[in-house]
Design a protein around this motif. Structure first.
Motif, PDB file in Angstrom:
ATOM      1  N   MET A   1      85.794  56.572  43.445  1.00 27.81           N
ATOM      2  CA  MET A   1      84.666  56.695  42.702  1.00 27.81           C
ATOM      3  C   MET A   1      83.331  57.027  43.371  1.00 27.81           C
ATOM      4  SD  MET A   1      82.862  54.899  39.185  1.00 27.81           S
ATOM      5  CE  MET A   1      84.343  55.524  38.276  1.00 27.81           C
ATOM      6  N   ILE A   2      82.901  56.138  44.161  1.00 29.77           N
ATOM      7  CA  ILE A   2      81.885  56.240  45.318  1.00 29.77           C
ATOM      8  C   ILE A   2      81.800  57.337  45.917  1.00 29.77           C
ATOM      9  CG2 ILE A   2      80.831  55.171  47.166  1.00 29.77           C
ATOM     10  CD1 ILE A   2      81.276  52.471  46.071  1.00 29.77           C
ATOM     11  N   THR A   3      83.284  57.793  46.434  1.00 30.20           N
ATOM     12  CA  THR A   3      83.504  59.163  47.375  1.00 30.20           C
ATOM     13  C   THR A   3      83.092  60.006  46.407  1.00 30.20           C
ATOM     14  OG1 THR A   3      85.161  57.931  48.598  1.00 30.20           O
ATOM     15  CG2 THR A   3      84.807  60.358  48.658  1.00 30.20           C
ATOM     16  N   LYS A   4      83.454  60.248  45.166  1.00 32.72           N
ATOM     17  CA  LYS A   4      83.192  61.332  44.449  1.00 32.72           C
ATOM     18  C   LYS A   4      81.582  61.530  43.917  1.00 32.72           C
ATOM     19  CE  LYS A   4      87.782  61.838  42.216  1.00 32.72           C
ATOM     20  NZ  LYS A   4      88.382  61.564  40.947  1.00 32.72           N
ATOM     21  N   LEU A   5      81.215  60.186  43.633  1.00 34.58           N
ATOM     22  CA  LEU A   5      79.632  60.378  43.501  1.00 34.58           C
ATOM     23  C   LEU A   5      78.714  60.923  44.455  1.00 34.58           C
ATOM     24  CD1 LEU A   5      79.519  56.790  41.545  1.00 34.58           C
ATOM     25  CD2 LEU A   5      78.986  58.874  40.669  1.00 34.58           C
ATOM     26  N   GLU A   6      79.261  60.438  45.756  1.00 31.15           N
ATOM     27  CA  GLU A   6      78.435  60.790  46.854  1.00 31.15           C
ATOM     28  C   GLU A   6      78.626  62.294  47.141  1.00 31.15           C
ATOM     29  OE1 GLU A   6      79.849  58.168  49.946  1.00 31.15           O
ATOM     30  OE2 GLU A   6      78.223  56.692  49.565  1.00 31.15           O
ATOM     31  N   SER A   7      79.894  62.633  46.941  1.00 33.87           N
ATOM     32  CA  SER A   7      79.934  64.109  47.271  1.00 33.87           C
ATOM     33  C   SER A   7      79.720  65.109  46.241  1.00 33.87           C
ATOM     34  CB  SER A   7      81.678  64.340  47.628  1.00 33.87           C
ATOM     35  OG  SER A   7      82.324  64.134  46.529  1.00 33.87           O
ATOM     36  N   GLY A   8      79.325  64.620  44.919  1.00 32.95           N
ATOM     37  CA  GLY A   8      79.222  65.101  43.849  1.00 32.95           C
ATOM     38  C   GLY A   8      80.130  65.960  43.062  1.00 32.95           C
ATOM     39  N   ASP A   9      81.319  65.317  43.276  1.00 32.36           N
ATOM     40  CA  ASP A   9      82.617  65.882  42.697  1.00 32.36           C
ATOM     41  C   ASP A   9      82.896  65.292  41.309  1.00 32.36           C
ATOM     42  OD1 ASP A   9      83.048  67.549  44.868  1.00 32.36           O
ATOM     43  OD2 ASP A   9      84.326  66.286  45.869  1.00 32.36           O
ATOM     44  N   LEU A  10      82.049  64.078  40.894  1.00 30.57           N
ATOM     45  CA  LEU A  10      82.208  63.595  39.763  1.00 30.57           C
ATOM     46  C   LEU A  10      81.319  64.161  38.625  1.00 30.57           C
ATOM     47  CD1 LEU A  10      83.679  61.133  38.319  1.00 30.57           C
ATOM     48  CD2 LEU A  10      81.615  59.801  38.989  1.00 30.57           C
ATOM     49  N   ASP A  11      82.023  64.767  37.728  1.00 28.76           N
ATOM     50  CA  ASP A  11      81.117  65.217  36.368  1.00 28.76           C
ATOM     51  C   ASP A  11      80.722  64.330  35.551  1.00 28.76           C
ATOM     52  OD1 ASP A  11      81.784  67.663  37.377  1.00 28.76           O
ATOM     53  OD2 ASP A  11      83.396  67.851  36.343  1.00 28.76           O
ATOM     54  N   LEU A  12      79.354  64.172  35.240  1.00 27.64           N
ATOM     55  CA  LEU A  12      78.785  63.518  34.174  1.00 27.64           C
ATOM     56  C   LEU A  12      78.701  64.157  32.933  1.00 27.64           C
ATOM     57  CD1 LEU A  12      75.796  62.142  36.272  1.00 27.64           C
ATOM     58  CD2 LEU A  12      77.901  60.783  35.703  1.00 27.64           C
ATOM     59  N   VAL A  13      79.318  63.446  31.839  1.00 26.41           N
ATOM     60  CA  VAL A  13      79.447  64.189  30.546  1.00 26.41           C
ATOM     61  C   VAL A  13      78.147  63.358  29.860  1.00 26.41           C
ATOM     62  CG1 VAL A  13      80.595  64.335  28.379  1.00 26.41           C
ATOM     63  CG2 VAL A  13      81.706  64.110  30.398  1.00 26.41           C
ATOM     64  N   MET A  14      77.116  64.221  29.692  1.00 21.68           N
ATOM     65  CA  MET A  14      75.606  63.838  29.057  1.00 21.68           C
ATOM     66  C   MET A  14      75.606  63.803  27.564  1.00 21.68           C
ATOM     67  SD  MET A  14      74.357  63.094  31.810  1.00 21.68           S
ATOM     68  CE  MET A  14      72.656  62.785  31.593  1.00 21.68           C
ATOM     69  N   THR A  15      75.787  62.595  27.016  1.00 18.85           N
ATOM     70  CA  THR A  15      75.603  62.535  25.481  1.00 18.85           C
ATOM     71  C   THR A  15      74.397  61.699  25.184  1.00 18.85           C
ATOM     72  OG1 THR A  15      77.043  60.819  25.445  1.00 18.85           O
ATOM     73  CG2 THR A  15      78.116  62.890  25.295  1.00 18.85           C
ATOM     74  N   ASP A  16      73.835  61.613  23.961  1.00 17.65           N
ATOM     75  CA  ASP A  16      72.959  60.666  23.518  1.00 17.65           C
ATOM     76  C   ASP A  16      73.659  59.740  22.659  1.00 17.65           C
ATOM     77  OD1 ASP A  16      71.121  62.624  24.120  1.00 17.65           O
ATOM     78  OD2 ASP A  16      70.936  63.501  22.219  1.00 17.65           O
ATOM     79  N   PHE A  17      73.277  58.281  22.867  1.00 16.64           N
ATOM     80  CA  PHE A  17      74.298  57.148  22.618  1.00 16.64           C
ATOM     81  C   PHE A  17      73.015  55.923  22.304  1.00 16.64           C
ATOM     82  CE2 PHE A  17      74.303  57.190  27.097  1.00 16.64           C
ATOM     83  CZ  PHE A  17      73.951  55.785  27.305  1.00 16.64           C
ATOM     84  N   ASP A  18      73.519  55.212  21.631  1.00 16.08           N
ATOM     85  CA  ASP A  18      72.476  53.896  21.229  1.00 16.08           C
ATOM     86  C   ASP A  18      72.865  52.939  22.446  1.00 16.08           C
ATOM     87  OD1 ASP A  18      71.315  51.752  20.548  1.00 16.08           O
ATOM     88  OD2 ASP A  18      72.018  51.683  18.402  1.00 16.08           O
ATOM     89  N   ILE A  19      71.884  52.596  23.381  1.00 10.55           N
ATOM     90  CA  ILE A  19      72.163  52.036  24.421  1.00 10.55           C
ATOM     91  C   ILE A  19      72.208  50.263  23.826  1.00 10.55           C
ATOM     92  CG2 ILE A  19      69.472  51.464  24.787  1.00 10.55           C
ATOM     93  CD1 ILE A  19      72.344  51.286  27.580  1.00 10.55           C
ATOM     94  N   VAL A  20      71.519  49.724  22.952  1.00  6.53           N
ATOM     95  CA  VAL A  20      71.649  48.500  22.343  1.00  6.53           C
ATOM     96  C   VAL A  20      73.082  48.289  21.857  1.00  6.53           C
ATOM     97  CG1 VAL A  20      71.027  46.874  20.574  1.00  6.53           C
ATOM     98  CG2 VAL A  20      69.165  48.546  21.729  1.00  6.53           C
TER      99      VAL A  20
END
Length: 362
Positions: A185-204
């Motif tokens: 996971m860290i390798t993917k995050l550093e290389s930009g290969d991990l896609d983030l699925v951006m949504t709206d949600f309740d943090i509480v």
């Protein structure tokens, strides 16, 4: 390397002027000793012609000599510099102006010094990282190997021992998988290969889900999980819900792991600005000494130098937290006082209306 020789005339102009003034003054002084006063206009005319001739002659000789003298020596410097890759001086014209040249060479030397220091830091980090990976993988591998070897040596015939040892070997394999997955996971995050699925949600609501998941783990140390405020209101944020849940789980697990028996872990949600919200996870555990705080988010970094990891974990939790939050273009902070407790916090973007999920490169 094709050399573009850039001429500079400042030195020759000034030097020729000084020589001309001195030579003219000296000659006029000699003339005044041998000619009468009525011939003053002839002396002036002679002086003007003389200073012009001397000036031109001095300028040409000095410029030629300085260029040849400096060029031969400076060219050697540029030739040697050109042997180095990625230098900023290779494609620039040779400059015979000493002030400019000194400035360029000094800048080049400073840049190279910084580059060398960065390479040394990276090399040290690489050695530490490889040593830590080796240590983290070695322990569960030797554990699995020990139990399997014992079974092969005859313990397999005892049904009770066989089951017990296979379960322990399974735990060792699970730990190996946990470490490898976190590294991936860290390798993917550093290389930009991990896609983030951006949504709206309740943090509480998400924090409450994390409390429910980790309630049993907290109960083992009699640690209470709670919100800072009893009447906490829903706050809609935008981000990758699964990744933010992983951040919260890692931080809460960390507070439980290093919290004191019968302690408290509190999570607060603060409206930082109109567009940002701050999530704080604080505990009253053992805390961290000041000199260790800057390195907390490094992979496998241990505050405890004994080399043991009695509380388990991959040693990558805080590193993953940092990478996930930075992938959201947000900030993560830590404050800690040894013997009193720690507080980790991070920011998230507020959302005012529900939007469709958006896939975003980290």
């Amino acid at each position: 390397m094709k050399i573009n020789f850039k001429k500079t005339y400042k030195f020759a102009i000034k030097s020729a002027l000084y020589i001309s003034l001195f030579a003219t003054g000296f000659v006029l002084m000699l003339l005044s000793l041998f000619y009468k006063a009525q011939e003053l206009k002839h002396q002036i005319a002679f002086g003007i012609v003389f200073i012009i001739i001397i000036y031109i002659f001095s300028f040409l000789v000095l410029q030629y000599r300085v260029e040849r003298f400096i060029y031969r020596r400076v060219k050697k410097i540029y030739d040697e510099v050109s042997l180095l890759e990625s230098t900023t001086l290779i494609n620039q014209p040779i400059n015979t102006d000493m002030e400019t040249l000194s400035r360029e060479v000094k800048k080049f030397a400073t840049d190279k010094k910084l580059e060398i220091e960065m390479l040394e830091i990276r090399e040290q980090y690489r050695r530490e990282f490889l040593g830590n990976v080796s240590h983290e993988l070695k322990t569960p591998l030797f554990t699995v190997q020990g139990y399997v070897s014992t079974l092969l040596d005859g313990a397999m015939d005892d049904k009770h021992i066989r089951k017990k040892y296979l379960k322990r070997a399974e735990k060792g394999v699970e730990r190996l998988i946990y470490i490898v997955e976190d590294l991936d996971m860290i390798t993917k995050l550093e290389s930009g290969d991990l896609d983030l699925v951006m949504t709206d949600f309740d943090i509480v609501e998400l924090i409450q889900n994390v409390f429910d998941l980790l309630e049993m783990k907290a109960d083992k140390k009699k640690i209470r999980l709670a919100f800072e405020s009893k009447n906490v209101q829903s706050v809609i944020v935008r981000g990758d819900q699964d990744r933010i849940q992983q951040v919260l789980e890692n931080l809460v697990v960390n507070s439980i792991k290093y919290g004191k028996e019968g302690g408290l872990t509190e999570v607060g949600v603060v409206n930082l600005t109109k567009k940002k919200v701050l999530i704080r996870i604080s505990d009253n555990g053992e805390g961290v000494e000041k000199q260790n705080i800057p390195r907390l988010f490094e992979r496998f970094y241990r505050v405890d130098k004994s080399g043991t990891r009695s509380e388990g974990g991959s040693g990558l939790g805080l590193a993953i937290v940092k990478h996930i939050i930075e992938a959201h273009k947000e900030k993560v902070y830590v404050e800690s006082e040894f013997g009193i407790g720690s507080e980790f916090s991070f920011t998230l973007e507020k959302a005012y209306k529900i939007q469709k999920p958006e896939v975003k490169k980290s």
